[in-house]
Motif scaffolding. Sequence first.
Motif, PDB file in Angstrom:
ATOM      1  N   VAL A  35      -7.965  -2.731 -25.296  1.00 30.83           N
ATOM      2  CA  VAL A  35      -8.376  -3.363 -26.559  1.00 30.83           C
ATOM      3  C   VAL A  35      -7.430  -2.896 -27.660  1.00 30.83           C
ATOM      4  O   VAL A  35      -6.663  -1.946 -27.467  1.00 30.83           O
ATOM      5  CB  VAL A  35      -9.836  -3.000 -26.918  1.00 30.83           C
ATOM      6  CG1 VAL A  35     -10.820  -3.611 -25.925  1.00 30.83           C
ATOM      7  CG2 VAL A  35     -10.029  -1.485 -27.009  1.00 30.83           C
ATOM      8  N   PRO A  36      -7.467  -3.522 -28.835  1.00 33.55           N
ATOM      9  CA  PRO A  36      -6.590  -3.086 -29.925  1.00 33.55           C
ATOM     10  C   PRO A  36      -6.815  -1.631 -30.314  1.00 33.55           C
ATOM     11  O   PRO A  36      -7.919  -1.092 -30.204  1.00 33.55           O
ATOM     12  CB  PRO A  36      -6.963  -4.030 -31.073  1.00 33.55           C
ATOM     13  CG  PRO A  36      -7.490  -5.250 -30.396  1.00 33.55           C
ATOM     14  CD  PRO A  36      -8.212  -4.750 -29.181  1.00 33.55           C
ATOM     15  N   LEU A  37      -5.740  -0.997 -30.803  1.00 33.74           N
ATOM     16  CA  LEU A  37      -5.764   0.407 -31.181  1.00 33.74           C
ATOM     17  C   LEU A  37      -5.602   0.565 -32.687  1.00 33.74           C
ATOM     18  O   LEU A  37      -4.670   0.024 -33.285  1.00 33.74           O
ATOM     19  CB  LEU A  37      -4.636   1.164 -30.472  1.00 33.74           C
ATOM     20  CG  LEU A  37      -4.458   2.635 -30.868  1.00 33.74           C
ATOM     21  CD1 LEU A  37      -5.603   3.475 -30.317  1.00 33.74           C
ATOM     22  CD2 LEU A  37      -3.122   3.184 -30.357  1.00 33.74           C
ATOM     23  N   LEU A  38      -6.516   1.322 -33.285  1.00 31.56           N
ATOM     24  CA  LEU A  38      -6.426   1.740 -34.680  1.00 31.56           C
ATOM     25  C   LEU A  38      -5.862   3.158 -34.694  1.00 31.56           C
ATOM     26  O   LEU A  38      -6.446   4.065 -34.091  1.00 31.56           O
ATOM     27  CB  LEU A  38      -7.817   1.696 -35.319  1.00 31.56           C
ATOM     28  CG  LEU A  38      -8.011   2.385 -36.672  1.00 31.56           C
ATOM     29  CD1 LEU A  38      -7.134   1.760 -37.745  1.00 31.56           C
ATOM     30  CD2 LEU A  38      -9.485   2.332 -37.077  1.00 31.56           C
ATOM     31  N   PHE A  39      -4.735   3.350 -35.364  1.00 29.66           N
ATOM     32  CA  PHE A  39      -4.059   4.645 -35.413  1.00 29.66           C
ATOM     33  C   PHE A  39      -4.383   5.324 -36.735  1.00 29.66           C
ATOM     34  O   PHE A  39      -4.110   4.772 -37.806  1.00 29.66           O
ATOM     35  CB  PHE A  39      -2.549   4.459 -35.263  1.00 29.66           C
ATOM     36  CG  PHE A  39      -1.764   5.738 -35.256  1.00 29.66           C
ATOM     37  CD1 PHE A  39      -1.601   6.456 -34.075  1.00 29.66           C
ATOM     38  CD2 PHE A  39      -1.177   6.225 -36.418  1.00 29.66           C
ATOM     39  CE1 PHE A  39      -0.865   7.633 -34.055  1.00 29.66           C
ATOM     40  CE2 PHE A  39      -0.441   7.399 -36.406  1.00 29.66           C
ATOM     41  CZ  PHE A  39      -0.284   8.109 -35.222  1.00 29.66           C
ATOM     42  N   THR A  40      -4.952   6.541 -36.655  1.00 30.02           N
ATOM     43  CA  THR A  40      -5.450   7.216 -37.856  1.00 30.02           C
ATOM     44  C   THR A  40      -5.072   8.690 -37.878  1.00 30.02           C
ATOM     45  O   THR A  40      -5.332   9.412 -36.921  1.00 30.02           O
ATOM     46  CB  THR A  40      -6.991   7.125 -37.937  1.00 30.02           C
ATOM     47  OG1 THR A  40      -7.380   5.757 -37.946  1.00 30.02           O
ATOM     48  CG2 THR A  40      -7.525   7.822 -39.172  1.00 30.02           C
ATOM     49  N   ARG A  41      -4.481   9.134 -38.988  1.00 27.21           N
ATOM     50  CA  ARG A  41      -4.405  10.559 -39.295  1.00 27.21           C
ATOM     51  C   ARG A  41      -5.347  10.771 -40.475  1.00 27.21           C
ATOM     52  O   ARG A  41      -5.087  10.312 -41.583  1.00 27.21           O
ATOM     53  CB  ARG A  41      -2.985  10.975 -39.679  1.00 27.21           C
ATOM     54  CG  ARG A  41      -2.790  12.510 -39.889  1.00 27.21           C
ATOM     55  CD  ARG A  41      -3.504  13.132 -41.106  1.00 27.21           C
ATOM     56  NE  ARG A  41      -3.318  12.364 -42.334  1.00 27.21           N
ATOM     57  CZ  ARG A  41      -2.703  12.808 -43.417  1.00 27.21           C
ATOM     58  NH1 ARG A  41      -2.236  14.026 -43.468  1.00 27.21           N
ATOM     59  NH2 ARG A  41      -2.601  12.033 -44.489  1.00 27.21           N
ATOM     60  N   ARG A  42      -6.433  11.498 -40.237  1.00 29.08           N
ATOM     61  CA  ARG A  42      -7.343  11.794 -41.329  1.00 29.08           C
ATOM     62  C   ARG A  42      -6.946  13.134 -41.938  1.00 29.08           C
ATOM     63  O   ARG A  42      -6.779  14.123 -41.223  1.00 29.08           O
ATOM     64  CB  ARG A  42      -8.785  11.849 -40.805  1.00 29.08           C
ATOM     65  CG  ARG A  42      -9.844  12.058 -41.861  1.00 29.08           C
ATOM     66  CD  ARG A  42     -10.017  10.875 -42.778  1.00 29.08           C
ATOM     67  NE  ARG A  42     -10.345   9.663 -42.050  1.00 29.08           N
ATOM     68  CZ  ARG A  42      -9.650   8.528 -42.128  1.00 29.08           C
ATOM     69  NH1 ARG A  42      -8.572   8.446 -42.907  1.00 29.08           N
ATOM     70  NH2 ARG A  42     -10.012   7.463 -41.454  1.00 29.08           N
ATOM     71  N   SER A  43      -6.781  13.180 -43.260  1.00 28.97           N
ATOM     72  CA  SER A  43      -6.389  14.424 -43.923  1.00 28.97           C
ATOM     73  C   SER A  43      -7.575  15.381 -43.997  1.00 28.97           C
ATOM     74  O   SER A  43      -8.737  14.969 -43.944  1.00 28.97           O
ATOM     75  CB  SER A  43      -5.870  14.128 -45.332  1.00 28.97           C
ATOM     76  OG  SER A  43      -6.939  13.742 -46.182  1.00 28.97           O
ATOM     77  N   SER A  44      -7.284  16.658 -44.155  1.00 30.43           N
ATOM     78  CA  SER A  44      -8.346  17.646 -44.244  1.00 30.43           C
ATOM     79  C   SER A  44      -9.188  17.430 -45.500  1.00 30.43           C
ATOM     80  O   SER A  44     -10.391  17.725 -45.502  1.00 30.43           O
ATOM     81  CB  SER A  44      -7.777  19.059 -44.217  1.00 30.43           C
ATOM     82  OG  SER A  44      -6.825  19.235 -45.249  1.00 30.43           O
ATOM     83  N   VAL A  50      -3.177   0.358 -38.579  1.00 28.05           N
ATOM     84  CA  VAL A  50      -2.979   1.739 -39.011  1.00 28.05           C
ATOM     85  C   VAL A  50      -3.873   2.001 -40.212  1.00 28.05           C
ATOM     86  O   VAL A  50      -4.064   1.134 -41.070  1.00 28.05           O
ATOM     87  CB  VAL A  50      -1.505   2.061 -39.347  1.00 28.05           C
ATOM     88  CG1 VAL A  50      -0.653   2.044 -38.079  1.00 28.05           C
ATOM     89  CG2 VAL A  50      -0.945   1.101 -40.391  1.00 28.05           C
ATOM     90  N   ASP A  51      -4.440   3.196 -40.252  1.00 31.82           N
ATOM     91  CA  ASP A  51      -5.345   3.620 -41.320  1.00 31.82           C
ATOM     92  C   ASP A  51      -4.617   4.612 -42.212  1.00 31.82           C
ATOM     93  O   ASP A  51      -4.154   5.658 -41.747  1.00 31.82           O
ATOM     94  CB  ASP A  51      -6.593   4.261 -40.693  1.00 31.82           C
ATOM     95  CG  ASP A  51      -7.578   4.836 -41.702  1.00 31.82           C
ATOM     96  OD1 ASP A  51      -7.146   5.316 -42.774  1.00 31.82           O
ATOM     97  OD2 ASP A  51      -8.779   4.838 -41.420  1.00 31.82           O
ATOM     98  N   ALA A  52      -4.509   4.285 -43.488  1.00 24.32           N
ATOM     99  CA  ALA A  52      -3.947   5.206 -44.475  1.00 24.32           C
ATOM    100  C   ALA A  52      -4.988   5.431 -45.570  1.00 24.32           C
ATOM    101  O   ALA A  52      -5.781   4.536 -45.876  1.00 24.32           O
ATOM    102  CB  ALA A  52      -2.661   4.642 -45.076  1.00 24.32           C
TER     103      ALA A  52
END
Length: 241
Positions: free
Chosen positions: A60-69, A99-101
């Motif tokens: 399935v589609p991929l959401l790429f996320t770096r969540r900051s502290s 992508v999640d920003a």
Amino acid sequence: MPAVCVPFVGRTAGALRAEAARAARLKPDLVEWRVDFFEGIARTADVVALAQELRNAAGVPLLFTRRSSREGGQPIALGEPEVVALYEAVCAARAADIVDAEMAGDRAHVQAVREAARAAGIALLLSFHDFAGTPPAGELLARFRQAQDLGADIGKLAVMPQSKADVLALLQATLQASETLDIPVAGMAMGALGAASRLCGGEFGSALTFGMGEAASAPGQMPVDALRAGLAVLREASARR
């Protein structure tokens, strides 16, 4: 009804592959890789290759996320310019579908991620998370509008309610945003108090909800099977209108 997303929070490639295999059996609408949990986040080539592998394995589609502290993510060794470079590499390789920003981040960094996503034909989700409380509904609506103004394809807010009234504020803002903005929005209240928003958020215009596969990425996420069962009840009830 909202799309169901299963997060991946493994710290190693092996753990992530196991999460992807489980997700393939659960058949969510999309998966999210919370790369801030990954111990190899500093190895860009490994991240890009693993993102492609996880998307293929989940099917399935991929959401790429770096969540900051500052917004509830894991501490990482990378500085913000290096995080932006990581996003640019993922986008250049088309290793993700979304992508999640974080919209509260440096404006130039948000713009750089937006441009990288646009160049690759990848959707941009701009998010805001408050783990300390819940701003008033008017401020939440302004955040959704900010996401649109910054060029997001999707706007997402997650808050930590201290009362049932806070959950209502989140749902009210989500409903208003879904009715007045030109982009889809996702709104959720976290923790035990906010659990209802993960089930009924779609009735208030939320396009996305999160259910745990191997582990939760935020407080209040419920197992995806239980989430789906609740959504099915709402779907059936709504069909009778």
